[in-house]
Design a protein around this motif. Structure first.
Motif, short mmCIF file in Angstrom:
data_model
loop_
_atom_site.label_atom_id
_atom_site.label_comp_id
_atom_site.label_asym_id
_atom_site.label_seq_id
_atom_site.Cartn_x
_atom_site.Cartn_y
_atom_site.Cartn_z
N LYS A 95 77.38 -57.62 -18.85
CA LYS A 95 78.17 -56.91 -19.83
C LYS A 95 79.76 -56.94 -19.32
O LYS A 95 80.50 -57.26 -20.50
N CYS A 96 80.08 -56.51 -18.22
CA CYS A 96 81.23 -56.78 -17.75
C CYS A 96 81.84 -58.24 -17.74
O CYS A 96 83.18 -58.37 -17.88
N PHE A 97 81.14 -59.16 -17.51
CA PHE A 97 81.65 -60.74 -17.63
C PHE A 97 81.80 -61.08 -19.22
O PHE A 97 82.87 -61.57 -19.41
N PHE A 98 80.86 -60.48 -19.99
CA PHE A 98 81.37 -61.12 -21.33
C PHE A 98 82.41 -60.31 -22.13
O PHE A 98 83.34 -60.51 -22.81
N LYS A 99 82.83 -59.02 -21.48
CA LYS A 99 84.07 -58.18 -21.77
C LYS A 99 85.27 -58.55 -21.03
O LYS A 99 86.25 -58.02 -21.30
#
Length: 387
Positions: A95-99
């Motif tokens: 989720k942090c990577f996609f954001k």
């Protein structure tokens, strides 16, 4: 106020083996889930018309039970929470990577940041903790009184095991002798206060640099995978842990003293990534721990009833005269004494900067609608935000 509590465990050899099994299972589940996610992303990139839904933490756990645990019966020798929390952490990492907050998740390696999380039947006694499957584990220090933590995280650093969980504490509102203070961070002295106090950094890495280089050189000459190489690697990790602990101890003592004795604290918003790009100063800056200093101040000011004002990084605190306000065009690092050409004011460079930070913090408080005489009410007021 919710804080994290972390302490070292006093484990025997049998418990060390069980803890290592739990950490290994968590690492295996994380790596297996990461491999599956990479295959899904690769398939979706190659077949844009036939995309597969990216798996969530629940989907990954269902797949782990159906596919991985069947061929790996040792999963049932440890707590079921180990794999669940590992896949949950993997889902949060994606989720942090996609954001675009963090980079792409990497595979975990044995011996590096080994940790696992447990929940369920957890009991905290005076000097021991009871966790599922493992049972009672002793600690070196007395534990704080908590009702019952929902979950605990066990981690390994070098050859030591630590346990951490959340505790709820009441903020302290004790009277403070100083209303405003400015704190200037530096390399020669870690913190220079506008009151004239000077705190030196531990400089633990500089102290053990030669010993660390010697141990690393000896480690390179040993055969990788041998018992001697494993022992030497553990010795290097223990020395790294010692260096980090000395630095943390010094930072905790300084930040606690500042937070307990000052109402409003003004510090500068340093561009640490830009400062670390200077190869001549990066090692000294990292040895001081500027980021950890600010991080500790941010939560300790809430804990002890004080306020932290972060001044803009472009504010010329070092170039401005604290006596008349005249700004210099340039100021080199070699000039350790500030001399004002307008009013002929002479002062130590760091002390002059800390006085300017104090004045900037006073201006922020005034802009929020409070006078300097009303600073005693700051521990009850909540209208000053961290700037």
């Amino acid at each position: 106020m919710i804080l994290g509590f972390k302490t070292q465990l006093k484990v025997n050899q049998k418990q060390q083996i069980v803890l290592a099994q739990h950490a290994g299972t968590a690492r295996h589940a994380y790596n297996q889930g990461l491999a599956l996610c990479k295959e899904v992303l690769k398939h979706n990139r190659a077949n844009p018309d036939d995309k597969i839904k990216f798996p969530s933490a629940i989907d990954l756990h269902k797949w782990l039970v159906a596919s991985i645990k069947v061929s790996c019966p040792w999963y049932y020798e440890v707590s079921k929470c180990v794999g669940q929390y590992a896949l949950r952490n993997l889902s949060d990492a994606f989720k942090c990577f996609f954001k675009k907050v963090k980079g792409f998740p990497n595979f975990k390696k044995k011996g590096r940041n080994d940790s696992f999380t447990l929940d369920g039947s957890i009991h905290v006694d005076h000097r021991r903790v009871k966790v599922p499957v493992i049972g009672w584990i002793k600690t070196y220090e007395r534990l704080p009184h908590v009702i019952k933590p929902k979950s605990v995280t066990v981690s390994r650093q070098a050859d030591s095991w630590f346990i951490s969980f959340k505790i709820e504490v009441e903020p302290s509102h004790s009277p403070k002798p100083v209303d405003f203070v400015g704190v200037d961070l530096g390399i020669n002295h870690l913190a220079t206060l506008s009151t004239g106090e000077v705190f030196d950094g531990a400089k633990s890495y500089k102290k053990y640099k030669k010993k660390l280089a010697r141990m690393q050189w000896l480690n390179r000459r040993k055969q990788i995978g041998s018992a001697n190489h494993r022992k030497a690697t553990q010795s290097v990790a223990k020395l790294h842990l010692k260096v980090a602990n000395i630095r943390k101890d010094t930072l905790h003592k300084i930040t606690t003293h500042i937070s307990k004795n000052h109402v409003v604290i003004g510090i500068e918003d340093l561009n640490l990534s830009g400062m670390m790009a200077n190869r001549k100063l990066a090692k000294a800056i990292a040895d001081m721990g500027f980021y950890e200093f600010r991080r500790q101040l941010e939560y300790k000011t809430h804990l002890y009833g004080s306020k932290l004002v972060v001044v803009d990084r472009f504010y010329p605190s070092s170039k401005t005269c604290s006596n008349c306000g005249t700004k210099k065009e340039s100021l080199s690092l070699k000039e350790r004494v500030f001399i004002c050409e307008h009013c002929h004011f002479e002062c130590d460079r760091d002390l002059n900067a800390s006085i300017n930070l104090k004045q900037a913090a006073r201006l922020v408080v005034s802009a929020c609608g409070l006078d300097s005489a009303d600073t005693s009410r700051l521990k009850q007021e909540e209208n000053i935000s961290n700037c």
